[in-house]
Design a protein around this motif. Structure first.
Motif, PDB file in Angstrom:
ATOM      1  N   CYS A 138      46.006  45.133  29.710  1.00  0.00           N
ATOM      2  CA  CYS A 138      45.524  45.766  30.929  1.00  0.00           C
ATOM      3  C   CYS A 138      46.610  45.604  31.980  1.00  0.00           C
ATOM      4  CB  CYS A 138      44.200  45.168  31.400  1.00  0.00           C
ATOM      5  SG  CYS A 138      44.332  43.525  32.085  1.00  0.00           S
ATOM      6  N   VAL A 139      46.633  46.517  32.908  1.00  0.00           N
ATOM      7  CA  VAL A 139      47.594  46.434  34.001  1.00  0.00           C
ATOM      8  C   VAL A 139      46.859  45.851  35.190  1.00  0.00           C
ATOM      9  CG1 VAL A 139      49.080  47.739  35.547  1.00  0.00           C
ATOM     10  CG2 VAL A 139      48.891  48.401  33.141  1.00  0.00           C
ATOM     11  N   PHE A 140      47.454  44.888  35.830  1.00  0.00           N
ATOM     12  CA  PHE A 140      46.842  44.180  36.945  1.00  0.00           C
ATOM     13  C   PHE A 140      47.723  44.418  38.163  1.00  0.00           C
ATOM     14  CE2 PHE A 140      46.778  40.248  39.445  1.00  0.00           C
ATOM     15  CZ  PHE A 140      45.422  40.128  39.676  1.00  0.00           C
ATOM     16  N   SER A 141      47.136  44.914  39.226  1.00  0.00           N
ATOM     17  CA  SER A 141      47.934  45.099  40.435  1.00  0.00           C
ATOM     18  C   SER A 141      47.143  44.633  41.642  1.00  0.00           C
ATOM     19  CB  SER A 141      48.358  46.556  40.596  1.00  0.00           C
ATOM     20  OG  SER A 141      47.235  47.394  40.684  1.00  0.00           O
ATOM     21  N   VAL A 142      47.850  44.306  42.689  1.00  0.00           N
ATOM     22  CA  VAL A 142      47.235  43.817  43.907  1.00  0.00           C
ATOM     23  C   VAL A 142      47.628  44.760  45.044  1.00  0.00           C
ATOM     24  CG1 VAL A 142      47.099  41.914  45.549  1.00  0.00           C
ATOM     25  CG2 VAL A 142      47.363  41.433  43.110  1.00  0.00           C
TER      26      VAL A 142
ATOM     27  N   ALA B 121      33.624  45.187  42.398  1.00  0.00           N
ATOM     28  CA  ALA B 121      32.810  44.062  42.855  1.00  0.00           C
ATOM     29  C   ALA B 121      33.552  43.326  43.958  1.00  0.00           C
ATOM     30  CB  ALA B 121      32.526  43.106  41.695  1.00  0.00           C
ATOM     31  N   SER B 122      32.786  42.752  44.869  1.00  0.00           N
ATOM     32  CA  SER B 122      33.351  41.918  45.917  1.00  0.00           C
ATOM     33  C   SER B 122      33.620  40.536  45.333  1.00  0.00           C
ATOM     34  CB  SER B 122      32.362  41.817  47.082  1.00  0.00           C
ATOM     35  OG  SER B 122      32.833  40.929  48.048  1.00  0.00           O
ATOM     36  N   VAL B 123      34.849  40.061  45.457  1.00  0.00           N
ATOM     37  CA  VAL B 123      35.235  38.756  44.949  1.00  0.00           C
ATOM     38  C   VAL B 123      35.170  37.713  46.065  1.00  0.00           C
ATOM     39  CG1 VAL B 123      37.127  37.440  43.899  1.00  0.00           C
ATOM     40  CG2 VAL B 123      36.702  39.801  43.193  1.00  0.00           C
ATOM     41  N   ALA B 124      35.502  38.123  47.298  1.00  0.00           N
ATOM     42  CA  ALA B 124      35.493  37.188  48.426  1.00  0.00           C
ATOM     43  C   ALA B 124      35.163  37.925  49.711  1.00  0.00           C
ATOM     44  CB  ALA B 124      36.843  36.494  48.558  1.00  0.00           C
ATOM     45  N   ASN B 125      34.412  37.241  50.562  1.00  0.00           N
ATOM     46  CA  ASN B 125      34.076  37.714  51.909  1.00  0.00           C
ATOM     47  C   ASN B 125      33.890  36.429  52.713  1.00  0.00           C
ATOM     48  OD1 ASN B 125      32.912  38.565  54.273  1.00  0.00           O
ATOM     49  ND2 ASN B 125      31.339  39.805  53.316  1.00  0.00           N
TER      50      ASN B 125
ATOM     51  N   LEU C 216      38.765  37.248  55.374  1.00  0.00           N
ATOM     52  CA  LEU C 216      39.298  37.682  54.088  1.00  0.00           C
ATOM     53  C   LEU C 216      38.258  38.445  53.290  1.00  0.00           C
ATOM     54  CD1 LEU C 216      41.418  37.473  51.719  1.00  0.00           C
ATOM     55  CD2 LEU C 216      40.228  35.359  51.087  1.00  0.00           C
ATOM     56  N   TYR C 217      38.676  39.573  52.730  1.00  0.00           N
ATOM     57  CA  TYR C 217      37.862  40.351  51.803  1.00  0.00           C
ATOM     58  C   TYR C 217      38.719  40.598  50.568  1.00  0.00           C
ATOM     59  CZ  TYR C 217      35.381  41.453  56.134  1.00  0.00           C
ATOM     60  OH  TYR C 217      34.719  41.377  57.327  1.00  0.00           O
ATOM     61  N   ILE C 218      38.165  40.361  49.383  1.00  0.00           N
ATOM     62  CA  ILE C 218      38.862  40.682  48.136  1.00  0.00           C
ATOM     63  C   ILE C 218      37.905  41.495  47.278  1.00  0.00           C
ATOM     64  CG2 ILE C 218      39.987  39.820  46.054  1.00  0.00           C
ATOM     65  CD1 ILE C 218      40.827  37.360  47.599  1.00  0.00           C
ATOM     66  N   ILE C 219      38.402  42.614  46.773  1.00  0.00           N
ATOM     67  CA  ILE C 219      37.608  43.529  45.947  1.00  0.00           C
ATOM     68  C   ILE C 219      38.330  43.696  44.616  1.00  0.00           C
ATOM     69  CG2 ILE C 219      36.626  45.855  45.797  1.00  0.00           C
ATOM     70  CD1 ILE C 219      37.219  45.718  49.029  1.00  0.00           C
ATOM     71  N   SER C 220      37.576  43.677  43.535  1.00  0.00           N
ATOM     72  CA  SER C 220      38.129  43.885  42.199  1.00  0.00           C
ATOM     73  C   SER C 220      37.615  45.216  41.665  1.00  0.00           C
ATOM     74  CB  SER C 220      37.693  42.753  41.271  1.00  0.00           C
ATOM     75  OG  SER C 220      38.027  43.067  39.938  1.00  0.00           O
ATOM     76  N   ARG C 221      38.541  46.068  41.239  1.00  0.00           N
ATOM     77  CA  ARG C 221      38.174  47.345  40.602  1.00  0.00           C
ATOM     78  C   ARG C 221      38.614  47.268  39.145  1.00  0.00           C
ATOM     79  NH1 ARG C 221      40.514  52.297  39.506  1.00  0.00           N
ATOM     80  NH2 ARG C 221      39.011  53.985  39.411  1.00  0.00           N
TER      81      ARG C 221
ATOM     82  N   ALA D 100      41.395  38.214  32.546  1.00  0.00           N
ATOM     83  CA  ALA D 100      41.890  39.587  32.627  1.00  0.00           C
ATOM     84  C   ALA D 100      40.872  40.493  31.955  1.00  0.00           C
ATOM     85  CB  ALA D 100      43.243  39.697  31.934  1.00  0.00           C
ATOM     86  N   ALA D 101      40.860  41.754  32.353  1.00  0.00           N
ATOM     87  CA  ALA D 101      39.933  42.720  31.755  1.00  0.00           C
ATOM     88  C   ALA D 101      40.115  42.724  30.241  1.00  0.00           C
ATOM     89  CB  ALA D 101      40.179  44.111  32.318  1.00  0.00           C
ATOM     90  N   GLY D 102      39.023  42.791  29.531  1.00  0.00           N
ATOM     91  CA  GLY D 102      39.066  42.730  28.072  1.00  0.00           C
ATOM     92  C   GLY D 102      39.477  44.020  27.403  1.00  0.00           C
ATOM     93  N   ASN D 103      39.633  45.104  28.158  1.00  0.00           N
ATOM     94  CA  ASN D 103      40.017  46.367  27.554  1.00  0.00           C
ATOM     95  C   ASN D 103      41.227  46.939  28.293  1.00  0.00           C
ATOM     96  OD1 ASN D 103      38.637  46.782  29.901  1.00  0.00           O
ATOM     97  ND2 ASN D 103      37.388  48.451  29.156  1.00  0.00           N
ATOM     98  N   ALA D 104      41.867  47.922  27.663  1.00  0.00           N
ATOM     99  CA  ALA D 104      43.060  48.520  28.270  1.00  0.00           C
ATOM    100  C   ALA D 104      42.691  49.265  29.547  1.00  0.00           C
ATOM    101  CB  ALA D 104      43.711  49.469  27.269  1.00  0.00           C
ATOM    102  N   GLY D 105      43.605  49.287  30.468  1.00  0.00           N
ATOM    103  CA  GLY D 105      43.396  49.998  31.719  1.00  0.00           C
ATOM    104  C   GLY D 105      43.914  49.186  32.877  1.00  0.00           C
ATOM    105  N   ALA D 106      43.770  49.744  34.056  1.00  0.00           N
ATOM    106  CA  ALA D 106      44.282  49.081  35.253  1.00  0.00           C
ATOM    107  C   ALA D 106      43.163  48.392  36.003  1.00  0.00           C
ATOM    108  CB  ALA D 106      44.970  50.105  36.155  1.00  0.00           C
ATOM    109  N   GLU D 107      43.309  47.099  36.199  1.00  0.00           N
ATOM    110  CA  GLU D 107      42.415  46.351  37.060  1.00  0.00           C
ATOM    111  C   GLU D 107      43.154  46.184  38.382  1.00  0.00           C
ATOM    112  OE1 GLU D 107      41.212  42.545  35.587  1.00  0.00           O
ATOM    113  OE2 GLU D 107      40.040  42.088  37.356  1.00  0.00           O
ATOM    114  N   THR D 108      42.518  46.543  39.476  1.00  0.00           N
ATOM    115  CA  THR D 108      43.156  46.477  40.780  1.00  0.00           C
ATOM    116  C   THR D 108      42.428  45.479  41.653  1.00  0.00           C
ATOM    117  OG1 THR D 108      43.785  48.807  40.589  1.00  0.00           O
ATOM    118  CG2 THR D 108      43.876  47.830  42.785  1.00  0.00           C
ATOM    119  N   ILE D 109      43.177  44.582  42.261  1.00  0.00           N
ATOM    120  CA  ILE D 109      42.631  43.612  43.206  1.00  0.00           C
ATOM    121  C   ILE D 109      43.088  44.049  44.594  1.00  0.00           C
ATOM    122  CG2 ILE D 109      42.599  41.199  43.944  1.00  0.00           C
ATOM    123  CD1 ILE D 109      41.342  41.644  41.178  1.00  0.00           C
TER     124      ILE D 109
END
Length: 144
Positions: free
Chosen positions: A6-10, A83-87, A71-76, A107-116
């Motif tokens: 999976c691709v992970f980006s922030v 989902a909201s990770v932090a508020n 601080l707000y952190i969102i995971s896509r 990390a996401a269990g399948n291929a694709g982009a997870e965005t934080i």
């Protein structure tokens, strides 16, 4: 068996809100780091660049600020869900480890982009909080 990555980006956002008297907003001096768990220790990842993580690899987010900030952190996830990770409020000069100082996110269990998405604001943002509440509850508020 082929293992997909999976691709992970922030993505980082910064909001500085001026006060009612129209004086200049205080500068928010903050930073973040992302670490990948490798065997028995952490390995820092390059901020702002996509990172390939294999299923089963874990990561940790560290955020800190020299001033009080919200601080707000969102995971896509790759499937489009979010989902909201932090508020929460950042305490000056105290690093915040997510999910905890000794914990990691998988990390996401399948291929694709997870965005934080990391958003730091001088003050709480009620409209953003309503949207994040909608994400958590799966309501129409999150889809509008």
């Amino acid at each position: 068996m082929k293992r997909s990555a999976c691709v992970f980006s922030v993505l980082v956002g910064l909001f500085a809100v001026c006060s009612v008297t129209a004086s200049a907003a205080q500068d928010i001096s903050w930073g973040y780091a992302v670490q990948k768990w490798v065997k028995s220790g952490y390995s820092p990842l390059k901020p702002g660049e996509p990172v390939k993580l294999k299923p089963g690899e874990d990561y940790q987010i560290i955020v800190g600020s020299k001033t009080s900030a919200h601080l707000y952190i969102i995971s896509r996830k790759p499937d489009g869900s979010a989902a909201s990770v932090a508020n929460m409020t950042l305490i000056p000069n105290v690093p915040l480890y997510l999910p905890s100082r000794s914990g990691t996110f998988p990390a996401a269990g399948n291929a694709g982009a997870e965005t934080i998405i990391i958003i730091v604001s001088e003050t709480p943002q009620p409209k953003l909080e309503a949207l994040l509440d909608g994400l958590q509850k799966g309501t129409a508020a999150a889809r509008s």
